[in-house]
Design a protein around this motif. Sequence first.
Motif, short mmCIF file in Angstrom:
data_model
loop_
_atom_site.label_atom_id
_atom_site.label_comp_id
_atom_site.label_asym_id
_atom_site.label_seq_id
_atom_site.Cartn_x
_atom_site.Cartn_y
_atom_site.Cartn_z
N ALA A 114 0.83 -1.21 0.00
CA ALA A 114 0.00 0.00 0.00
C ALA A 114 0.86 1.26 0.00
O ALA A 114 0.58 2.22 -0.73
N LEU A 115 1.93 1.27 0.78
CA LEU A 115 2.82 2.42 0.83
C LEU A 115 3.54 2.63 -0.50
O LEU A 115 3.67 3.75 -0.98
N ARG A 116 3.99 1.54 -1.10
CA ARG A 116 4.66 1.64 -2.40
C ARG A 116 3.72 2.20 -3.46
O ARG A 116 4.08 3.07 -4.25
N GLU A 117 2.48 1.69 -3.49
CA GLU A 117 1.51 2.18 -4.46
C GLU A 117 1.13 3.64 -4.19
O GLU A 117 0.96 4.42 -5.12
N PHE A 118 1.02 4.00 -2.93
CA PHE A 118 0.72 5.39 -2.56
C PHE A 118 1.80 6.33 -3.08
O PHE A 118 1.52 7.37 -3.69
N ILE A 119 3.06 5.95 -2.86
CA ILE A 119 4.19 6.77 -3.31
C ILE A 119 4.20 6.87 -4.83
O ILE A 119 4.40 7.95 -5.40
N GLU A 120 3.97 5.76 -5.51
CA GLU A 120 3.96 5.75 -6.97
C GLU A 120 2.88 6.69 -7.52
O GLU A 120 3.13 7.47 -8.43
N VAL A 121 1.70 6.63 -6.94
CA VAL A 121 0.60 7.50 -7.39
C VAL A 121 0.93 8.96 -7.14
O VAL A 121 0.71 9.82 -8.00
N ARG A 122 1.49 9.28 -5.98
CA ARG A 122 1.84 10.67 -5.67
C ARG A 122 2.93 11.19 -6.59
O ARG A 122 2.90 12.34 -7.02
N GLN A 123 3.92 10.34 -6.91
CA GLN A 123 4.98 10.76 -7.81
C GLN A 123 4.43 11.02 -9.21
O GLN A 123 4.81 11.98 -9.87
#
Length: 67
Positions: free
Chosen positions: A32-41
């Motif tokens: 979830a954290l990895r996907e969150f960071i990817e979306v924000r980037q």
Amino acid sequence: MRTNIVLNDELVEKALFLVPAIKTKKDLIDTALREFIEVRQMKQIKDIRGLDLFADDYDYKKMREVK
């Protein structure tokens, strides 16, 4: 980093159901954290699209000329 958090059991169950390959809460949070960071980037990239980031006198064709 080790930490204790209280998770919404309903959300955890839904997430684990959606991605059967994830077996543990730790892996779920990591994903979830990895996907969150990817979306924000990606959002940041979209926000700068269309901005004039080059100097007015920048000439890419001139930069390509063989000297």
